[in-house]
Design a protein around this motif. Structure first.
Motif, mmCIF file in Angstrom:
data_model
loop_
_atom_site.group_PDB
_atom_site.id
_atom_site.type_symbol
_atom_site.label_atom_id
_atom_site.label_comp_id
_atom_site.label_asym_id
_atom_site.label_seq_id
_atom_site.Cartn_x
_atom_site.Cartn_y
_atom_site.Cartn_z
ATOM 1 N N ASP A 246 41.453 45.204 33.904
ATOM 2 C CA ASP A 246 41.313 44.387 34.841
ATOM 3 C C ASP A 246 40.095 43.568 34.803
ATOM 4 O OD1 ASP A 246 39.869 46.019 36.064
ATOM 5 O OD2 ASP A 246 40.990 46.121 37.953
ATOM 6 N N THR A 283 45.485 41.785 32.940
ATOM 7 C CA THR A 283 46.127 42.713 33.971
ATOM 8 C C THR A 283 45.662 42.155 35.319
ATOM 9 O OG1 THR A 283 44.492 44.333 33.977
ATOM 10 C CG2 THR A 283 46.363 44.995 32.759
ATOM 11 N N HIS A 284 45.019 41.072 35.346
ATOM 12 C CA HIS A 284 44.543 40.322 36.565
ATOM 13 C C HIS A 284 45.517 40.447 37.684
ATOM 14 C CE1 HIS A 284 46.158 36.724 35.216
ATOM 15 N NE2 HIS A 284 46.013 36.132 36.507
ATOM 16 N N SER A 285 45.190 40.690 38.921
ATOM 17 C CA SER A 285 45.849 40.820 40.176
ATOM 18 C C SER A 285 46.526 39.662 40.487
ATOM 19 C CB SER A 285 45.160 41.448 41.230
ATOM 20 O OG SER A 285 44.302 40.241 41.522
#
Length: 608
Positions: A246, A283-285
């Motif tokens: 991330d 995979t950023h939130s």
């Protein structure tokens, strides 16, 4: 021999413990991939706007022509249904908002492959005008305005709209989806046509970015790396696993044939047709979605007035049956030798063994359609194959009993001189023609079989949701339970969320098994054998508490079958010794040795 046997058992147990400790740990977090451009100041973003004057229709040859029509485009959804899929598309951007697998289920409902979270409409296969940096940085958003819809057939739908640039130029965009019966792959065509008003499509170095987000299904609570995980793959002659975290996007620069986001049982694979495309994982939130997984495909700028790109996307089960048709060409898209089957392939040095066990499991399931029964039959076959080694190990233990007095004599004679003891023991074994490790061989050979079984039960697609015993064991790929703790409660330290019965049965079978296989000399060997008999099964009770129920069924059945084998072998060896006239070995009683010399009772005097 006893010490070497204990050492072999301890070593194999430590290997098992290490295997389960590190099997599901995440890979070390890598540094984010660098593109060499992210630290530069972002150029001004040119954003096309929707032209409200003239909607379009699309001819079958994909050339665009204008028609006069007033009024805004209403919101609309389109349902595409095949024998295995139910797909729902929205004209807000021309995106897929639901993709259900009709033959696979979660808690009675079809598996939903687009996991949105918080009931937000997804951006699956959305298009944003701009490059990867601007899209991920939030300076460019996917277009969500309503497109015109044209249903070409039951399995083909097109979305189109006209956009205006600040300089007055206009272009049309088309998104065309084509599905096929009985396939989890579909074709997406993205076309941009500027007619005579544009010479190039260049929005800050790129024509557009195609986005899959926020996450592939089915729905999950968290990626615990055991029941659900995400792997990021690329393929260029062989399958590679990319390291994604991330901290930033992972940009793929080696121009692979395809890229995939894979879960435990399902996968998304993207096959772009131009090798100039830039691929990236992230995979950023995303709000409401745990552990998001994004896939980006950036189309480079083009010095032309029209571009038309075709993609194939596979969104479905990660099993060989469905993926192998894209190797043979046995599909409606006539794709061959794609390498997609590698997503389902078993890798590693135990791969041949795992494939053999899978073949046996599938064969028995063909006769008796219950995978629990198939596991029992596979275990029986494994024990029969291992029987010659088990018999050899038992004979070695019996032989050890006969040699035990001489071994003790050598040990007593060489106390305090380990070098001489080892030399005399080696000479003694050589003279007697005895291998002290022969009794340990069956135990050591069970380790690779156990590991292969673990991988099989943890990843074999057909075991997903496979019931053995109704209510108690409804899914062999997951741990069973007889009582689930309420309100997501878990036991402190242990982390248990349920009371499970199979681990207790395993401990009982393992202790009984250990008791039966002990030789008379081993029964009095004290702390070492007690540790192996009681401590190791208890340790593995905790290690194996949450493993797939199919694995515990295999191990329990293996213990029971081995126990029966050992009882039969003990009777056979006893009968064989009786025929040979050999005296039966007596067990050594530890308590008697501790209590000092034996005192014979006084004889009564006879009255004369």
């Amino acid at each position: 021999m006893e010490k070497r046997t204990v050492l072999a058992i301890v070593l194999s147990s430590l290997v098992l413990f290490a295997f389960f400790t590190f099997q599901n740990m995440n890979a070390p977090a890598p540094e984010p991939a660098q593109t060499g451009r992210q630290e530069e100041a972002a150029p001004p973003v040119t954003t096309p706007v929707l032209a409200e004057t003239s909607p379009i229709t699309i001819e079958d040859d994909l050339f665009l022509r204008l028609q006069e029509e007033d009024g805004p485009v209403p919101y609309q959804r389109v349902i595409i249904e095949t024998d295995i899929l139910q797909v729902e598309l929205s004209n807000a951007g021309g995106n897929i908002v639901s993709y259900r697998l009709k033959q696979h289920f979660d808690f009675g409902d079809p598996v939903e492959m687009i996991f949105t979270g918080n009931n937000n409409e997804s951006e699956a296969f959305a298009v944003a005008f701009g490059g990867l940096e601007n899209v991920i940085g939030g300076r460019v958003q996917p277009d969500r305005r309503n497109f015109h819809v044209r249903q070409v057939s039951d399995l083909i739908v097109e979305f189109s709209q006209i956009f205006l640039l600040p300089g007055g130029e206009q272009f049309t965009m088309l998104k065309r989806y084509e599905f096929q019966p009985s396939e989890y792959m579909f074709e997406l065509t993205v076309a941009l046509d500027g007619g005579h008003s544009m010479n190039s499509f260049n929005f800050n170095g790129a024509a557009y970015t195609l986005i899959f987000s926020p996450q592939i299904g089915p729905k999950f609570d968290k990626l615990d790396q055991r029941y659900e995980y995400r792997r990021y793959h690329t393929y260029r002659g062989r399958l590679n696993t990319e390291r994604v975290n991330d901290r930033g996007p992972t940009v793929i620069t080696n121009q692979p044939s395809w890229a995939a986001v894979a879960g435990k049982y399902f996968t998304l694979a993207a096959l772009p047709y131009l090798n100039q495309f830039e691929l990236a994982f992230s995979t950023h939130s995303t709000e409401g979605v745990p552990d998001s997984s994004h896939l980006y495909i950036t189309r480079p700028a083009a010095n032309t007035s029209r571009i038309e790109d075709r993609y194939h996307f596979y969104l479905g089960p990660k099993n060989e049956q469905n993926l192998s048709i894209y190797e043979r060409g046995d599909n409606n898209f006539r794709l061959m030798n794609t390498g997609l089957v590698a997503l389902s392939d078993t890798r590693g040095f135990l791969a041949p063994l795992e494939r053999g066990l899978k073949w046996l499991l599938t064969m028995f399931y063909g006769f008796i359609p219950n995978y629990g029964v198939a596991i029992l039959l596979v275990t029986l076959v494994v024990r029969l194959i291992m029987f010659p080694l088990t018999k050899k190990g038992s004979e070695a233990s019996i032989r050890m009993q006969a040699l035990s007095p001489k071994i003790k004599e050598i040990q007593e004679r060489n106390k305090g001189n380990p070098q001489k003891l080892n030399a005399e023991m080696a000479d003694f074994y050589k003279k007697e023609g005895y291998n002290p490790l022969s009794g340990c061989l069956p135990m050591l050979l069970q380790m690779p079989i156990f590991f292969a079984m673990y991988n099989l039960f943890n990843s074999h697609f057909e075991l997903r949701g496979a019931m053995f015993i109704p209510v108690w064991i409804p899914d062999l790929s997951r741990p069973e339970s007889i009582y689930d703790f309420p309100n997501d409660f878990s036991l402190p330290l242990l982390g248990w969320t349920a009371i499970r019965l199979l681990p207790f049965i395993y401990v009982a079978s393992q202790m009984l098994y250990g008791k039966v296989i002990q030789t008379p000399t081993q029964q009095g060997s004290g702390a070492q054998m007690k540790m192996m008999m009681y401590a190791m099964p208890i340790i593995f009770f905790f290690v194996l508490y949450d493993v797939p129920s199919g694995l515990l069924i295999y191990w329990i059945t293996s213990n029971v079958l081995t126990l029966v084998q050992q009882v039969i072998l003990n009777k056979y060896m006893k009968h064989k010794k009786a025929l040979a006239g050999e005296p039966e070995a007596k067990p050594v009683i530890a308590q008697q040795a501790k209590s000092g010399p034996k005192i014979s009772p006084k004889k009564k005097k006879k009255n004369r």
